[in-house]
Design a protein around this motif. Structure first.
Motif, PDB file in Angstrom:
ATOM      1  N   ILE A  72       0.967  -1.226   0.183  1.00 25.58           N
ATOM      2  CA  ILE A  72       0.109  -0.327   0.015  1.00 25.58           C
ATOM      3  C   ILE A  72       0.524   1.371  -0.447  1.00 25.58           C
ATOM      4  CG2 ILE A  72      -1.718   1.479   1.287  1.00 25.58           C
ATOM      5  CD1 ILE A  72      -2.372  -1.283   2.590  1.00 25.58           C
ATOM      6  N   ARG A  73       1.907   1.032   0.721  1.00 28.29           N
ATOM      7  CA  ARG A  73       2.657   2.063   1.106  1.00 28.29           C
ATOM      8  C   ARG A  73       3.744   2.311  -0.409  1.00 28.29           C
ATOM      9  NH1 ARG A  73       6.533  -0.132   4.292  1.00 28.29           N
ATOM     10  NH2 ARG A  73       5.100   0.749   5.832  1.00 28.29           N
ATOM     11  N   THR A  74       3.575   1.700  -1.238  1.00 30.30           N
ATOM     12  CA  THR A  74       4.500   1.725  -2.887  1.00 30.30           C
ATOM     13  C   THR A  74       3.635   2.298  -3.992  1.00 30.30           C
ATOM     14  OG1 THR A  74       5.419  -0.123  -1.743  1.00 30.30           O
ATOM     15  CG2 THR A  74       6.071   0.760  -4.290  1.00 30.30           C
ATOM     16  N   MET A  75       2.141   1.862  -3.249  1.00 35.84           N
ATOM     17  CA  MET A  75       1.421   3.010  -4.130  1.00 35.84           C
ATOM     18  C   MET A  75       0.992   4.246  -4.188  1.00 35.84           C
ATOM     19  SD  MET A  75      -0.268   0.554  -6.510  1.00 35.84           S
ATOM     20  CE  MET A  75       0.260  -1.376  -6.394  1.00 35.84           C
ATOM     21  N   TRP A  76       1.204   4.150  -2.334  1.00 33.52           N
ATOM     22  CA  TRP A  76       0.859   5.841  -2.215  1.00 33.52           C
ATOM     23  C   TRP A  76       1.711   6.493  -2.606  1.00 33.52           C
ATOM     24  CZ3 TRP A  76       2.159   9.783   0.798  1.00 33.52           C
ATOM     25  CH2 TRP A  76       1.031  10.602   1.734  1.00 33.52           C
ATOM     26  N   PHE A  77       3.457   6.052  -2.396  1.00 29.07           N
ATOM     27  CA  PHE A  77       4.341   6.752  -3.147  1.00 29.07           C
ATOM     28  C   PHE A  77       4.515   6.990  -4.714  1.00 29.07           C
ATOM     29  CE2 PHE A  77       8.941   5.901  -4.075  1.00 29.07           C
ATOM     30  CZ  PHE A  77       9.550   6.881  -3.914  1.00 29.07           C
ATOM     31  N   GLY A 243      10.760   1.642   9.404  1.00 32.99           N
ATOM     32  CA  GLY A 243       9.955   1.104   8.220  1.00 32.99           C
ATOM     33  C   GLY A 243       8.684   1.862   7.318  1.00 32.99           C
ATOM     34  N   SER A 244       8.925   3.313   7.835  1.00 32.27           N
ATOM     35  CA  SER A 244       8.036   3.313   6.924  1.00 32.27           C
ATOM     36  C   SER A 244       7.958   4.450   5.423  1.00 32.27           C
ATOM     37  CB  SER A 244       7.464   5.275   7.824  1.00 32.27           C
ATOM     38  OG  SER A 244       8.766   5.678   8.167  1.00 32.27           O
ATOM     39  N   THR A 245       8.955   4.186   5.451  1.00 28.18           N
ATOM     40  CA  THR A 245       9.369   4.179   3.539  1.00 28.18           C
ATOM     41  C   THR A 245      10.239   2.985   2.987  1.00 28.18           C
ATOM     42  OG1 THR A 245      11.528   4.875   4.150  1.00 28.18           O
ATOM     43  CG2 THR A 245      10.283   6.526   3.839  1.00 28.18           C
ATOM     44  N   ASN A 246       9.828   2.211   3.549  1.00 29.92           N
ATOM     45  CA  ASN A 246       9.627   0.282   2.056  1.00 29.92           C
ATOM     46  C   ASN A 246       9.108   0.071   1.651  1.00 29.92           C
ATOM     47  OD1 ASN A 246      11.139  -1.505   2.502  1.00 29.92           O
ATOM     48  ND2 ASN A 246      11.294  -2.815   4.473  1.00 29.92           N
ATOM     49  N   ILE A 247       9.548   0.576   0.873  1.00 31.06           N
ATOM     50  CA  ILE A 247       9.011   0.073  -0.753  1.00 31.06           C
ATOM     51  C   ILE A 247       8.846  -0.596  -0.734  1.00 31.06           C
ATOM     52  CG2 ILE A 247       8.214   2.875  -1.569  1.00 31.06           C
ATOM     53  CD1 ILE A 247      10.195   2.140  -3.362  1.00 31.06           C
ATOM     54  N   LEU A 248       7.999  -1.697  -1.814  1.00 30.38           N
ATOM     55  CA  LEU A 248       8.542  -3.059  -2.664  1.00 30.38           C
ATOM     56  C   LEU A 248       9.870  -3.432  -3.194  1.00 30.38           C
ATOM     57  CD1 LEU A 248       4.931  -3.943  -3.951  1.00 30.38           C
ATOM     58  CD2 LEU A 248       5.871  -4.091  -2.283  1.00 30.38           C
ATOM     59  N   VAL A 249      10.452  -2.445  -3.322  1.00 28.46           N
ATOM     60  CA  VAL A 249      11.962  -2.738  -4.411  1.00 28.46           C
ATOM     61  C   VAL A 249      12.597  -2.565  -3.341  1.00 28.46           C
ATOM     62  CG1 VAL A 249      12.234  -0.341  -5.182  1.00 28.46           C
ATOM     63  CG2 VAL A 249      13.217  -2.297  -6.362  1.00 28.46           C
ATOM     64  N   TYR A 250      12.956  -1.320  -1.726  1.00 26.50           N
ATOM     65  CA  TYR A 250      13.930  -1.500  -1.230  1.00 26.50           C
ATOM     66  C   TYR A 250      13.869  -3.036  -0.416  1.00 26.50           C
ATOM     67  CZ  TYR A 250      16.940   0.093   1.752  1.00 26.50           C
ATOM     68  OH  TYR A 250      18.448   0.565   2.327  1.00 26.50           O
ATOM     69  N   LYS A 251      12.708  -3.430  -0.226  1.00 22.87           N
ATOM     70  CA  LYS A 251      12.601  -4.685   1.010  1.00 22.87           C
ATOM     71  C   LYS A 251      12.468  -6.046   0.083  1.00 22.87           C
ATOM     72  CE  LYS A 251       8.996  -7.196   3.393  1.00 22.87           C
ATOM     73  NZ  LYS A 251       9.247  -7.088   4.191  1.00 22.87           N
ATOM     74  N   VAL A 252      12.921  -6.089  -1.434  1.00 20.40           N
ATOM     75  CA  VAL A 252      13.701  -6.941  -1.874  1.00 20.40           C
ATOM     76  C   VAL A 252      14.910  -7.315  -1.939  1.00 20.40           C
ATOM     77  CG1 VAL A 252      14.077  -7.897  -4.581  1.00 20.40           C
ATOM     78  CG2 VAL A 252      11.647  -6.633  -3.731  1.00 20.40           C
ATOM     79  N   TYR A 253      15.521  -5.220  -1.995  1.00 23.75           N
ATOM     80  CA  TYR A 253      16.859  -5.550  -1.636  1.00 23.75           C
ATOM     81  C   TYR A 253      17.499  -6.182  -0.190  1.00 23.75           C
ATOM     82  CZ  TYR A 253      21.433  -3.303   0.026  1.00 23.75           C
ATOM     83  OH  TYR A 253      22.669  -2.412   0.778  1.00 23.75           O
ATOM     84  N   ASN A 254      16.498  -5.245   0.961  1.00 19.62           N
ATOM     85  CA  ASN A 254      17.381  -5.876   2.017  1.00 19.62           C
ATOM     86  C   ASN A 254      17.198  -7.210   2.179  1.00 19.62           C
ATOM     87  OD1 ASN A 254      17.813  -3.644   4.046  1.00 19.62           O
ATOM     88  ND2 ASN A 254      15.499  -3.399   5.120  1.00 19.62           N
ATOM     89  N   ASP A 255      15.725  -7.889   2.364  1.00 14.57           N
ATOM     90  CA  ASP A 255      15.275  -9.237   2.841  1.00 14.57           C
ATOM     91  C   ASP A 255      16.527 -10.065   1.919  1.00 14.57           C
ATOM     92  OD1 ASP A 255      13.840  -8.167   3.895  1.00 14.57           O
ATOM     93  OD2 ASP A 255      11.852  -9.151   2.543  1.00 14.57           O
ATOM     94  N   GLY A 256      17.390  -9.900   0.700  1.00 13.19           N
ATOM     95  CA  GLY A 256      17.260 -10.517   0.263  1.00 13.19           C
ATOM     96  C   GLY A 256      19.531 -10.308   0.016  1.00 13.19           C
ATOM     97  N   PHE A 257      19.542  -8.842   0.084  1.00 14.12           N
ATOM     98  CA  PHE A 257      21.070  -8.179   0.334  1.00 14.12           C
ATOM     99  C   PHE A 257      21.687  -8.439   1.599  1.00 14.12           C
ATOM    100  CE2 PHE A 257      20.100  -8.222  -4.269  1.00 14.12           C
ATOM    101  CZ  PHE A 257      21.017  -9.078  -4.892  1.00 14.12           C
ATOM    102  N   VAL A 258      20.949  -7.933   2.116  1.00 11.69           N
ATOM    103  CA  VAL A 258      20.732  -7.233   3.835  1.00 11.69           C
ATOM    104  C   VAL A 258      20.322  -8.946   4.525  1.00 11.69           C
ATOM    105  CG1 VAL A 258      20.986  -6.182   5.813  1.00 11.69           C
ATOM    106  CG2 VAL A 258      21.271  -5.485   4.030  1.00 11.69           C
ATOM    107  N   GLY A 259      19.178  -8.853   4.448  1.00 13.40           N
ATOM    108  CA  GLY A 259      18.949 -10.208   5.380  1.00 13.40           C
ATOM    109  C   GLY A 259      18.613 -11.858   4.638  1.00 13.40           C
ATOM    110  N   LEU A 260      19.892 -12.007   3.661  1.00 12.55           N
ATOM    111  CA  LEU A 260      20.042 -12.817   2.773  1.00 12.55           C
ATOM    112  C   LEU A 260      19.130 -14.023   3.018  1.00 12.55           C
ATOM    113  CD1 LEU A 260      23.886 -13.637   4.654  1.00 12.55           C
ATOM    114  CD2 LEU A 260      23.259 -12.423   2.298  1.00 12.55           C
ATOM    115  N   ASP A 261      17.666 -13.766   2.482  1.00 13.31           N
ATOM    116  CA  ASP A 261      16.296 -14.816   3.094  1.00 13.31           C
ATOM    117  C   ASP A 261      16.168 -14.629   1.561  1.00 13.31           C
ATOM    118  OD1 ASP A 261      13.931 -15.783   2.729  1.00 13.31           O
ATOM    119  OD2 ASP A 261      13.201 -14.469   3.523  1.00 13.31           O
TER     120      ASP A 261
END
Lengths: 293, 434
Positions: A72-77, A243-261
């Motif tokens: 929803i945040r991403t849509m809004w943004f 997490g208030s500016t955590n939009i989808l594309v940032y989440k992909v990076y964060n979970d994958g490259f920082v969180g290694l999930d």
């Protein structure tokens, strides 16, 4: 008896399209299929143990309220970025269209921000708005506004929207200016003779006539806000605060490259891929047909 | 013209072959030290290379900690991994879980016949990276611990003493504000300082199974009264302007160095930056004690990074790696590194050497970190933490704490949510390393 004409088969056409096909295969189809396969796995970071889990990664995502919030945040943004940057661009283009002396200088200056890399644009805004050292936050304090985007969610969101929109204004400006200049001068002059003022002329003639450009830009801006704003978010807020500016594309990076999930991150990128395909279809199927040229 | 170019290329190639034929075994060392510390890393490598001719350490900066770790993992998957990689402390469980990818330092040293005595190392540093059976997995390199930095000029002007307890922090902040300062205190790396170290300092477990040391089936338990009570008290102080939140990691450093806040809790490794930026007299002291929670402090835990040796390299490279790790932990190198950077020395000998060189006398307070780390023998609750997916869990704690500072949640709600979301990630990690 039916007569058939046989042309000798030529390999030339295949040869000519081959580079494009190869590039698409190597840089899109192959990584995309890798991502799709990865999204069905739960794997440790080193790839030493792998479990095939079908759609569990997706299921986890859709059950995660944080993911839906991010959606929803991403849509809004995206909406805010598109509206702000297109609004600014249309105003600037409207004025630039009327400028006669020094038009080139004016236009060149307006196009400049487009050449700035997203990360640098982000860094620029970070410096200006740093709660302690920033020049703008210093002025805001004079107006009694306590600027702290490290803590205040709406200020953080406002800042990334501004930074992202600022960078896209130049691009939108170029398209709007070109569109406005292609409007026949006679139409506008006729309206002027009939006594229509500049605002009236803009709303009744210019705005409807540039609507194809507007629709095109809506899709382009939405895609920009969805994907290309990563650098800005990374430099300005890194998805925070809370997490208030955590939009989808940032989440992909964060979970994958920082969180290694890797599985969860791949699942998110597959969803994003579906989204961008859907947007492109909308652009070609509906928008381009319905808008009158 | 063409001939000259070809000629040059051929000569160049011949030269390249010639040098590689006589060159020493190259050993890649990927690290995350940028700026001045990057130059220091280069110097350590260059000095080692000059000290012998069989091996050549090649240090490569791969960005920040997260980027370095991700790069090494990606390289491992592509079979292009370096022999040595620097990984930050929260990546420990991930590295440990990858049994086939790492070469435990203990084993490396004995396989290669290098002398190696674990009792030379500071217990608080080394225990973070040991298996329950005492095996050392990676070589400590740059370790720090959070301390309380204070603006000595401001405290003196406000008539406040250097705080020892949280009550002191509060009263000192009140005095600072009364004396015209904008804020009393702030901190950075909040999960590390205010949850992980706060727990260890008061000897409270953060999770079950000895904070994860005894197994991956661990659960977080830091939503206890002590942590929640302290965080809630800080949130209340924030309302009075005594505390100001300035962002994650070191983002809040300008609050301290610009003279806005009088006290700042963060890593001892900010020594260099503060020295460069602060235009006032500053000092460092031990973290404050919550007198209602414990009567005396236990010990703080480290942050920073260690060097991991990755599997799949040649015998010669491992031989050189072992020699290099030994060189790295020699008292001279360690003492130099410690005094230059503010990281703690990893061996007792390096500490003694710094002492005899008079470093602590001429730079008072610089031994605070070591004193804090070696205050008591580490207990299962204060040895360190070892949770899988901890990079993400820290992010969650950051998020929830930011919600607390923004007034959206109470400390209890924030910590309960952190624990619940963190446990879900722990289960996911447990599954992925099976």
């Amino acid at each position: 008896m039916l007569k058939r004409v046989h042309f000798p088969t030529s390999y030339l056409p295949y040869l000519l399209v081959a580079p494009q096909i190869i590039i698409t295969l190597v840089f899109f189809i192959w990584p995309a299929s890798q991502a799709m396969y990865q999204s069905l796995l739960i794997e440790d970071a080193f790839g030493l143990s792998t479990e095939f889990v079908w759609f569990e990664n997706f299921q986890v995502l859709f059950e995660d309220p944080k993911y839906l919030e991010s959606f929803i945040r991403t849509m809004w943004f995206s909406g805010a970025v598109a509206l702000l940057s297109m609004g600014m661009a249309i105003i600037l283009a409207g004025f630039a269209d009327r400028v006669i002396r020094g038009a080139m200088v004016y236009r060149t200056l307006l196009i400049w921000p487009y050449a700035v890399a997203p990360v640098l644009a982000g860094a620029l805004w970070v410096f200006m708005f740093n709660p302690t050292l920033g020049i703008i936050s210093y002025f805001l304090e004079g107006f009694g506004i306590d600027w702290n985007h490290y803590l205040n969610k709406s200020q953080a969101m406002g800042l990334v929207i501004m930074a992202a929109a600022w960078k896209q204004v130049a691009y939108n400006f170029l398209f709007y200016l070109a569109a406005m200049q292609s409007i026949p001068k006679s139409v506008i002059e006729a309206a002027a003779i009939d006594g229509a003022g500049p605002l009236k002329r803009f709303w009744t003639i210019v705005f409807p006539l540039i609507s194809p450009t507007t629709f095109f830009l809506i899709v382009i801006n939405a895609v920009y806000a969805f994907f290309d704003t990563f650098g800005i978010i990374h430099a300005v807020t890194q998805g925070g605060p809370a997490g208030s500016t955590n939009i989808l594309v940032y989440k992909v990076y964060n979970d994958g490259f920082v969180g290694l999930d890797l599985g969860g991150s791949a699942a998110q990128s597959v969803i994003l891929m579906i989204l961008v395909i859907a947007m492109t279809v909308v652009q070609f199927r509906f928008v381009e047909r319905k808008v009158e040229y | 013209m063409k001939h000259t170019i070809i000629g040059t290329v051929v000569t160049g190639m011949v030269a390249a072959f010639a040098t590689s034929a006589i060159a020493a075994t190259e050993i890649q060392w990927w690290h995350a030290m940028g700026g001045a510390n990057g130059e220091r890393v280069d110097k350590i490598a260059a000095d080692f290379n000059a000290s012998q001719s069989d091996y050549k350490i090649v240090p490569v900066n791969k960005g920040n900690y997260t980027e370095t770790m991700t790069a090494a993992i990606a390289a491992f998957r592509a079979h292009e991994q370096p022999a040595i990689v620097q990984v930050f402390e929260v990546g420990t469980a991930t590295m440990m879980g990858a049994k086939g990818a790492i070469y435990p330092v203990d084993k490396l040293m004995s396989d290669m016949g290098e002398p190696f005595d674990k009792s030379d190392y500071l217990p608080a540093v080394i225990s973070y990276y040991q298996m329950p059976d005492g095996q050392l997995l990676s070589m400590p390199f740059n370790s720090s611990t959070p301390v309380l930095w204070y603006n000595a000029d401001a405290l003196a002007a406000a008539g406040a003493d250097v705080p020892k307890s949280w009550d002191d922090v509060k009263s000192a902040s009140e005095k600072l504000l009364a004396n015209g300062m904008k804020c009393g205190f702030s901190f950075g790396w909040q999960s590390w300082v205010m949850v992980e170290n706060y727990s260890a300092w008061h000897n409270i477990s953060m999770g079950t199974k000895e904070n994860g040391f005894a197994g991956f089936d661990t659960e977080l338990t830091f939503n206890n009264d002590a942590v929640e009570g302290r965080l809630q008290a800080i949130a209340d102080m924030q309302k009075d302007g005594l505390f100001k939140y300035g962002g994650r990691r070191g983002d809040s450093l300008p609050l301290f160095t610009s003279g806005e806040c009088g006290m700042w809790m963060n890593s001892s490794a900010y020594y260099g930056s503060i020295k460069k930026q602060a235009e006032f007299k500053f000092g460092q002291t031990m973290l404050p004690l919550d007198t209602g929670v414990a009567s005396a402090p236990q010990n703080s835990i480290i942050g920073g990074a260690t060097l991991w040796v990755l599997a799949g390299k040649s015998e010669a490279e491992y031989k050189g790696t072992a020699k290099f790790l030994n060189y790295l932990s020699s008292p001279e190198v360690q003492a130099w590194w410690h005094q230059e950077t503010g990281y703690v020395p990893i061996t007792t000998a390096a500490y003694e050497l710094s002492k005899s060189q008079g470093f602590y006398d001429s730079n008072p307070g610089t031994d605070t970190a070591i004193a804090q780390l070696s205050l008591n023998t580490p207990t299962p609750a204060s040895r360190g933490i070892r949770f899988g997916n901890f990079v993400q869990i820290r992010d969650i704690i950051n998020e929830e704490m930011e919600a607390l500072w923004a007034g959206d949640k109470t400390a209890k709600e924030a910590m309960d949510a952190s624990v619940e979301r963190g446990n879900a990630l722990l289960r996911k990690f447990e599954r992925s390393v099976k």
